[in-house]
Design an enzyme around this catalytic site. Sequence first.
Site, short mmCIF file in Angstrom:
data_model
loop_
_atom_site.label_atom_id
_atom_site.label_comp_id
_atom_site.label_asym_id
_atom_site.label_seq_id
_atom_site.Cartn_x
_atom_site.Cartn_y
_atom_site.Cartn_z
N ARG A 163 -29.53 -0.87 29.53
CA ARG A 163 -28.40 -1.79 29.38
C ARG A 163 -28.35 -2.30 27.95
O ARG A 163 -29.16 -3.13 27.54
CB ARG A 163 -28.53 -2.97 30.35
CG ARG A 163 -27.43 -4.00 30.19
CD ARG A 163 -27.21 -4.88 31.41
NE ARG A 163 -28.18 -5.94 31.55
CZ ARG A 163 -28.09 -6.92 32.46
NH1 ARG A 163 -27.06 -6.95 33.29
NH2 ARG A 163 -29.01 -7.84 32.55
N ASP A 445 -32.24 -15.58 34.31
CA ASP A 445 -31.92 -14.90 33.05
C ASP A 445 -30.65 -15.51 32.49
O ASP A 445 -30.18 -16.53 33.00
CB ASP A 445 -31.85 -13.38 33.26
CG ASP A 445 -30.57 -12.94 33.95
OD1 ASP A 445 -29.85 -13.81 34.50
OD2 ASP A 445 -30.28 -11.73 33.95
C1 LIG Z 1 -28.56 -11.33 36.62
C2 LIG Z 1 -29.15 -10.16 35.95
O1 LIG Z 1 -28.78 -9.80 34.87
S1 LIG Z 1 -30.44 -9.39 36.73
C3 LIG Z 1 -31.17 -8.36 35.53
C4 LIG Z 1 -31.97 -9.10 34.56
N1 LIG Z 1 -33.12 -9.74 35.14
C5 LIG Z 1 -34.26 -9.05 35.33
O2 LIG Z 1 -34.32 -7.92 34.97
C6 LIG Z 1 -35.43 -9.72 36.01
C7 LIG Z 1 -36.74 -9.12 35.57
N2 LIG Z 1 -37.85 -9.83 36.13
C8 LIG Z 1 -38.75 -10.52 35.40
O3 LIG Z 1 -38.59 -10.63 34.20
C9 LIG Z 1 -39.93 -11.13 36.08
O4 LIG Z 1 -40.12 -10.58 37.36
C10 LIG Z 1 -39.84 -12.64 36.27
C11 LIG Z 1 -39.72 -13.32 34.91
C12 LIG Z 1 -38.66 -13.03 37.12
C13 LIG Z 1 -41.12 -13.12 36.95
O5 LIG Z 1 -42.16 -12.78 36.11
P1 LIG Z 1 -43.67 -13.17 36.40
O6 LIG Z 1 -43.74 -14.53 37.01
O7 LIG Z 1 -44.42 -12.91 35.16
O8 LIG Z 1 -44.09 -12.16 37.48
P2 LIG Z 1 -45.53 -11.94 38.05
O9 LIG Z 1 -46.56 -12.80 37.39
O10 LIG Z 1 -45.46 -12.04 39.53
O11 LIG Z 1 -45.80 -10.43 37.65
C14 LIG Z 1 -46.81 -9.66 38.25
C15 LIG Z 1 -46.83 -8.33 37.55
O12 LIG Z 1 -45.59 -7.68 37.75
C16 LIG Z 1 -44.99 -7.36 36.50
N3 LIG Z 1 -43.56 -7.55 36.60
C17 LIG Z 1 -42.89 -8.61 37.08
N4 LIG Z 1 -41.56 -8.36 37.05
C18 LIG Z 1 -41.42 -7.11 36.55
C19 LIG Z 1 -40.29 -6.31 36.29
N5 LIG Z 1 -39.06 -6.73 36.57
N6 LIG Z 1 -40.51 -5.09 35.77
C20 LIG Z 1 -41.75 -4.65 35.51
N7 LIG Z 1 -42.86 -5.38 35.74
C21 LIG Z 1 -42.69 -6.60 36.26
C22 LIG Z 1 -45.61 -8.33 35.52
O13 LIG Z 1 -45.52 -7.83 34.20
C23 LIG Z 1 -47.02 -8.44 36.04
O14 LIG Z 1 -47.73 -7.31 35.62
P3 LIG Z 1 -49.35 -7.30 35.50
O15 LIG Z 1 -49.88 -7.64 36.85
O16 LIG Z 1 -49.64 -5.91 35.10
O17 LIG Z 1 -49.71 -8.31 34.47
O1 LIG Z 2 -26.14 -8.66 35.56
C1 LIG Z 2 -26.13 -8.95 36.71
C2 LIG Z 2 -25.66 -10.20 37.26
O2 LIG Z 2 -25.83 -10.41 38.46
O3 LIG Z 2 -25.12 -10.98 36.47
#
Ligand SMILES: CC(=O)SCCNC(=O)CCNC(=O)[C@H](O)C(C)(C)COP(=O)(O)OP(=O)(O)OC[C@H]1O[C@@H](n2cnc3c(N)ncnc32)[C@H](O)[C@@H]1OP(=O)(O)O
Ligand SMILES: O=CC(=O)O
Length: 529
Positions: A163, A445
């Site tokens: 994206r 986010d």
């Molecule tokens: C509305 C929109 O635009 S939606 C699209 C944009 N939003 C996203 O992409 C959300 C992505 N998600 C994240 O950034 C995270 O999951 C968060 C910030 C919500 C939570 O993060 P944290 O609290 O750090 O998660 P947590 O501690 O449970 O993570 C556990 C493990 O999973 C990994 N992890 C968590 N989320 C993700 C993810 N989305 N992708 C890859 N790895 C992840 C962490 O890096 C961590 O790895 P490790 O054990 O190797 O250290």
């Molecule tokens: O990018 C996704 C959204 O739900 O906003």
Amino acid sequence: MTIGTPSGMEIKADIKPGYEQVLTPEALDLVAKLSREFEPRRQQLLAARVERAKRLDAGERPDFLPETAHIRAGDWKIAPIPKALECRRVEITGPVERKMVINALNSGADSYMTDFEDSNTPNWDNQITGQLNMRDAVRGTIALEQGGKSYKLNDKVATLVVRPRGWHLDEKHVLVDGKRVSGGIFDFALFMVHNAKEQLARGAGPYFYLPKMESHLEARLWNDIFVFTQRELGLPQGTIKATVLIETILAAFEMDEILYELREHSAGLNAGRWDYIFSCIKKFKLDKDFCLADRPKVTMTAPFMRAYALLLLKTCHKRGAPAIGGMSALIPIKNDPAKNEVAMGGVRADKSRDATDGYDGGWVAHPGLVELAMTEFKKVLGDRPNQIDKQREDVQVSAKDLLDFRPEAPITEEGLRYNINVGIHYLGAWLAGNGCVPIHNLMEDAATAEISRSQVWQWIRTPKGVLEDGRKVTADMVRAMIPEELAKVKAVAANGDNPSYVRAAEIFEQMSTSENFAEFLTLPLYEEI
Ligand SMILES: CC(=O)SCCNC(=O)CCNC(=O)[C@H](O)C(C)(C)COP(=O)(O)OP(=O)(O)OC[C@H]1O[C@@H](n2cnc3c(N)ncnc32)[C@H](O)[C@@H]1OP(=O)(O)O
Ligand SMILES: O=CC(=O)O
């Protein structure tokens, strides 16, 4: 260090060792060519958004376009979907950070949307290291030693989808002929030059998610950029595939047209629910009759959200295009099994509803949700990769349904404080370089934070912005709550003593109480980093 740039291009940022590997002459040359060719159109389209917003502010309501009725009525389909994108039951998303890229690719999801946009603070280092991460991910060489753990890719990984930033965002560090380039063009061009051919050689291709578009003319601009780029790089036309996020209320009225514009390059549509809610608030912010309830009450079963989700599904399947569901913001809750079970139940219900409706897949925010979401899609799909053949001719959605903005109640002090708290926390984290954070056990986010800050702005102004107990939401009420919520944020946030949270509170107050509505919160924030 210094690097060579094409004539007329300036880079006003630190070129750290390694950055030259993605800021190559070929990549910068494509950025320059695309900018010269398409920047005037991007500016025209952004100006058209402003004009449209003025008309909406004056009371105009959107409707399906009369001039494109023939496209909606026509019998056409998008070009066939490549094998690598046929099965997208679960798509994990996340910022383009090295460890998360590896974890997401290994997560067991069918595909992975890596994000240069809303879950990423677009500072120079994040954008460039993100490109380096992509280069290594595509080649299967991405690895990392961190916290005593070794990270590397599994044999089987998710299909990568990228994206880039939306049309509204510039890349301020790169100027062509004295003007900032588009952030989206910059992200796209670098990714294409470094990875498209490698991806094709490995059986996939350059696949994108396109955010925040407001019209089919904006989709046409992306399509023209794809055609131009494919020609420049010697790739067959139609190689690039893009899924458009329908995440603005105006785009919901042009879904057929958006698919049509991109029909040689389309990989379907996604229901970007959070930005969609934000867009509704933004576009009807001055409408005295428009007012949504507390943020947690505005769910996918709210009348306007249900109408949008079903129309997207019907439109996609009619055109042979995948319909991908959006993101439930629930994430696993550590150390509280009871609360975690409730959260997992919420994600399960969300994916079950989408799969039963006919969606081909859906987004999850965290690797801990992949299996659960996959189970819900498999219950409906069985062994099928998708259910595009499920036509939803029974669905009838009118303009009135899309504009049926309920629920309006309740608006509570808790809801107001929640918005202020989330807004300050998110802005503070963003300024510190982290564009996605867990807050109150939810994924936050830029899109979710936009809802919070725009609700506060709107509740202050609309006569309907009245708390359950009868008090009108006012700027003074919000100003009084800000220091209280800032103190709570500082107590729980990661690096809560970072000055970015104090600055975030100042920006939040300015944004929510000033007369002018900031078009996107990331625009003023970007000038601060
Ligand atoms: C509305 C929109 O635009 S939606 C699209 C944009 N939003 C996203 O992409 C959300 C992505 N998600 C994240 O950034 C995270 O999951 C968060 C910030 C919500 C939570 O993060 P944290 O609290 O750090 O998660 P947590 O501690 O449970 O993570 C556990 C493990 O999973 C990994 N992890 C968590 N989320 C993700 C993810 N989305 N992708 C890859 N790895 C992840 C962490 O890096 C961590 O790895 P490790 O054990 O190797 O250290
Ligand atoms: O990018 C996704 C959204 O739900 O906003």
